[in-house]
Design an enzyme around this catalytic site. Sequence first.
Site, PDB file in Angstrom:
ATOM      1  N   LYS A 112       0.820  -1.208   0.000  1.00 38.89           N
ATOM      2  CA  LYS A 112       0.000   0.000   0.000  1.00 38.89           C
ATOM      3  C   LYS A 112       0.861   1.268   0.000  1.00 38.89           C
ATOM      4  O   LYS A 112       0.439   2.313  -0.477  1.00 38.89           O
ATOM      5  CB  LYS A 112      -0.916   0.032   1.227  1.00 38.89           C
TER       6      LYS A 112
HETATM    7  C1  LIG Z   1      -4.235  -4.875   0.586  1.00 34.96           C
HETATM    8  C2  LIG Z   1      -3.426  -6.100   0.514  1.00 34.96           C
HETATM    9  C3  LIG Z   1      -3.707  -7.114  -0.414  1.00 34.96           C
HETATM   10  C4  LIG Z   1      -4.879  -7.042  -1.353  1.00 34.96           C
HETATM   11  O1  LIG Z   1      -4.752  -6.033  -2.315  1.00 34.96           O
HETATM   12  P1  LIG Z   1      -6.056  -5.540  -3.125  1.00 34.96           P
HETATM   13  O2  LIG Z   1      -5.600  -4.393  -3.913  1.00 34.96           O
HETATM   14  O3  LIG Z   1      -7.069  -5.170  -2.077  1.00 34.96           O
HETATM   15  O4  LIG Z   1      -6.519  -6.699  -3.936  1.00 34.96           O
HETATM   16  C5  LIG Z   1      -2.866  -8.211  -0.456  1.00 34.96           C
HETATM   17  N1  LIG Z   1      -1.821  -8.331   0.401  1.00 34.96           N
HETATM   18  C6  LIG Z   1      -1.530  -7.383   1.302  1.00 34.96           C
HETATM   19  C7  LIG Z   1      -0.386  -7.588   2.222  1.00 34.96           C
HETATM   20  C8  LIG Z   1      -2.305  -6.236   1.391  1.00 34.96           C
HETATM   21  O5  LIG Z   1      -2.007  -5.294   2.302  1.00 34.96           O
END
Ligand SMILES: *Cc1c(COP(=O)(O)O)cnc(C)c1O
Length: 497
Positions: A112
Amino acid sequence: MDLIYRSTRDREETATASKAILKGLAADGGLFVPDEIPHLDVSLDDLAKMDYKEVAYEVMKLMLTDFTEEELKKCINGAYDSKFDDSLFVPVKYHHGAYVLELFHGKTIAFKDMALSILPYLMTTAAKKNNIKNEIVILTATSGDTGKAALAGFADVPGTKIAVFYPKNGVSPVQEKQMVTERGKNTFVAGITGNFDDAQTGVKQMFSNHDLAKSLDENGYQFSSANSINIGRLVPQMVYYIYGYTRLVAAGSIKAGDKINVVVPTGNFGNILASYYASLMGMPVNRFICASNDNKVLYDFFKTGIYDRNREFILTTSPSMDILISSNLERLIYRLAGNKSDKCAELLSELAKTGKYTITPEMKENMKAFYGNYASVDEVANEIRTIYEEDGYIVDTHTSVAMSVYDKYKEETGDEDTPAILASTASPYKFSRAVLDAINPEYDKKTDFELIDELKKLSGVKIPQAIEDIRTAPVLHKTVCKKEEMEKTVKNFLEIK
Ligand SMILES: *Cc1c(COP(=O)(O)O)cnc(C)c1O
């Protein structure tokens, strides 16, 4: 001519990129989608010679056309700097038959950060461009990682406040500690007694509540979103796929133009959608491999064409993917329906009413490039151990879901030869207990911080600053509320009656 963004549910609701970033969600509850995805105007071979920030500029200038070159470069330089603990920002490593994009070298050690370190810059630039006088209130639902990444990004950014809601019993101890120890003066964090879908639904309702918007405005505030429904998150996420692809070109592992597979551990469908958008921009892709955990609503969808969230919500060892309503799928649905907002609106209203919808056979035909599968908690643990035993590399539980599904894909389709880029979405330090338990159940007796030291011994990877930070940090946020009380809680935070 600026690229136009349009609501997935109403053709008439349009916005420039900067306005779409400010709004987050369209007024009708739809998501902003670009009218078209422009094609890269530099060759893949030339991109292979550029560094991360240069690639970011080449991608973002095409998607965020109402930002000037100077503005975009300022945003990019502000975001991608020494906050990241790897000077490449996204190192690419080869393990277990896949090119692993390590997307977790930012401040909060989850992917993120790739988008949330730049979103505050994009948002404040957009506010300036559009003469916004109100303070921007970022309203966010998190399954664990978005929360801290957004808090870190927006902490003490002038002209903004941020409120984060997380499922009180649905995140890892490290994830929770990271959030409740946030020091930014403009931040607010609350646990809710419900799951991630409850948090996300509550946030979406506040976005489309016109009375609330009005009283916010009277008090000098307006909402925006740091969730992946905001195109200001999606666009920066397109960058690392094109960057990853061109690293393979630079290393001679593929030739520019060769097709690759993309493997993504998926929850809200934002990350994998970004790879799809990247392919529309000119990155050659064979299959998009969508990896789910036991909440395998997407696996069922790709198999049957029926999206059905009427099922038990399962808490797994990969909490950031414990999601039954994948918001960004709406953007794919819109495309599959030939960019028809009325069809999209019809399906989504079906989802709101009955918890499910069925796409047409034609739409199903249009999504053949997507392959879905899932990995159970046991499979995730076995995969972590297998990879560790192969070459000492330790992946987190989410990345392990992707690795495990990639194994299944190869076995099922026989496609062993197409090179694959796999998104590694979190540092194993964020999920030390589940990771070490997988390697040896004996570890379970140790405390969380002992486990972190053990993980360092085992992996040889330096303990990230994000983990060091929370060892001693005091808890500053203690609010817990019911899912029905989210609006009241936000008003309290903003001191609005
Ligand atoms: C948010 C997240 C995901 C999922 O990503 P999306 O964009 O919601 O599909 C997978 N792994 C981790 C560690 C995340 O923080």
